[in-house]
Design a protein around this motif. Structure first.
Motif, PDB file in Angstrom:
ATOM      1  N   TYR A   1       0.793  -1.230   0.000  1.00 21.19           N
ATOM      2  CA  TYR A   1       0.000   0.000   0.000  1.00 21.19           C
ATOM      3  C   TYR A   1       0.829   1.286   0.000  1.00 21.19           C
ATOM      4  O   TYR A   1       0.259   2.367  -0.059  1.00 21.19           O
ATOM      5  CB  TYR A   1      -0.952   0.016   1.207  1.00 21.19           C
ATOM      6  CG  TYR A   1      -1.918  -1.132   1.169  1.00 21.19           C
ATOM      7  CD1 TYR A   1      -2.990  -1.129   0.302  1.00 21.19           C
ATOM      8  CD2 TYR A   1      -1.740  -2.237   1.992  1.00 21.19           C
ATOM      9  CE1 TYR A   1      -3.876  -2.190   0.247  1.00 21.19           C
ATOM     10  CE2 TYR A   1      -2.614  -3.311   1.946  1.00 21.19           C
ATOM     11  CZ  TYR A   1      -3.674  -3.286   1.071  1.00 21.19           C
ATOM     12  OH  TYR A   1      -4.537  -4.342   1.009  1.00 21.19           O
ATOM     13  N   GLY A   2       2.148   1.178   0.127  1.00 21.02           N
ATOM     14  CA  GLY A   2       2.982   2.372   0.172  1.00 21.02           C
ATOM     15  C   GLY A   2       2.783   3.181   1.438  1.00 21.02           C
ATOM     16  O   GLY A   2       3.018   4.384   1.456  1.00 21.02           O
ATOM     17  N   VAL A   3       2.330   2.520   2.498  1.00 17.93           N
ATOM     18  CA  VAL A   3       2.088   3.191   3.776  1.00 17.93           C
ATOM     19  C   VAL A   3       3.189   2.781   4.749  1.00 17.93           C
ATOM     20  O   VAL A   3       3.322   1.610   5.091  1.00 17.93           O
ATOM     21  CB  VAL A   3       0.701   2.804   4.352  1.00 17.93           C
ATOM     22  CG1 VAL A   3       0.510   3.382   5.743  1.00 17.93           C
ATOM     23  CG2 VAL A   3      -0.407   3.259   3.422  1.00 17.93           C
ATOM     24  N   ALA A   4       3.997   3.751   5.157  1.00 14.25           N
ATOM     25  CA  ALA A   4       5.083   3.475   6.096  1.00 14.25           C
ATOM     26  C   ALA A   4       4.505   3.313   7.500  1.00 14.25           C
ATOM     27  O   ALA A   4       3.735   4.143   7.964  1.00 14.25           O
ATOM     28  CB  ALA A   4       6.101   4.604   6.068  1.00 14.25           C
ATOM     29  N   MET A   5       4.889   2.225   8.166  1.00 15.21           N
ATOM     30  CA  MET A   5       4.395   1.972   9.522  1.00 15.21           C
ATOM     31  C   MET A   5       5.519   1.935  10.548  1.00 15.21           C
ATOM     32  O   MET A   5       5.266   1.697  11.719  1.00 15.21           O
ATOM     33  CB  MET A   5       3.594   0.675   9.563  1.00 15.21           C
ATOM     34  CG  MET A   5       2.307   0.745   8.764  1.00 15.21           C
ATOM     35  SD  MET A   5       1.133  -0.533   9.189  1.00 15.21           S
ATOM     36  CE  MET A   5       0.559   0.012  10.788  1.00 15.21           C
ATOM     37  N   THR A   6       6.738   2.185  10.134  1.00 12.64           N
ATOM     38  CA  THR A   6       7.852   2.199  11.066  1.00 12.64           C
ATOM     39  C   THR A   6       7.640   3.314  12.090  1.00 12.64           C
ATOM     40  O   THR A   6       7.361   4.451  11.728  1.00 12.64           O
ATOM     41  CB  THR A   6       9.187   2.416  10.321  1.00 12.64           C
ATOM     42  OG1 THR A   6       9.324   1.392   9.341  1.00 12.64           O
ATOM     43  CG2 THR A   6      10.365   2.388  11.268  1.00 12.64           C
TER      44      THR A   6
END
Length: 82
Positions: free
Chosen positions: A56-61
Motif C-alpha cells: 500500500y505504500g504506507v510506512a508503519m515504522t
C-alpha cells in the motif's frame, strides 16, 4: 467497515496467513494479533510493516502499537494514510 476497508482487511488477513503461516480461520478482524490473541511478537511486526509498505505504500515504522492491535486497526491506519 465499508467496501474499501473490507477489501484491505481481507488482503491483510491473507498476507498474515501466507507470510506468518497463521491459519485463516484463526484470523478474525477483531482478534488481538499480539499477546493473548494470536501471539505474534516484535519480529512478526517487522513482517507486517514490510508487507503493508510494499502493498500500500504506507510506512508503519515507528507507528504507535495500538495501530497493530488487530486487522481492523491495521486496516483503518492504512486507509487513513493512503
Amino acid at each position: 467497515m465499508n467496501e474499501k476497508e473490507l477489501e484491505i482487511a481481507e488482503n491483510i488477513k491473507g498476507m498474515l496467513s501466507k507470510n506468518l503461516r497463521i491459519p485463516e480461520e484463526e484470523l478474525d478482524y477483531e482478534v488481538p494479533l499480539f499477546g493473548d490473541g494470536i501471539g505474534l511478537d516484535s519480529v512478526d511486526s517487522l513482517e507486517i510493516i514490510a508487507c503493508i509498505d510494499s502493498a500500500y505504500g504506507v510506512a508503519m515504522t515507528g507507528v504507535a502499537k495500538e495501530h497493530f492491535y488487530n486487522i481492523e486497526s491495521l486496516t483503518k491506519y492504512v486507509v487513513a494514510n493512503m
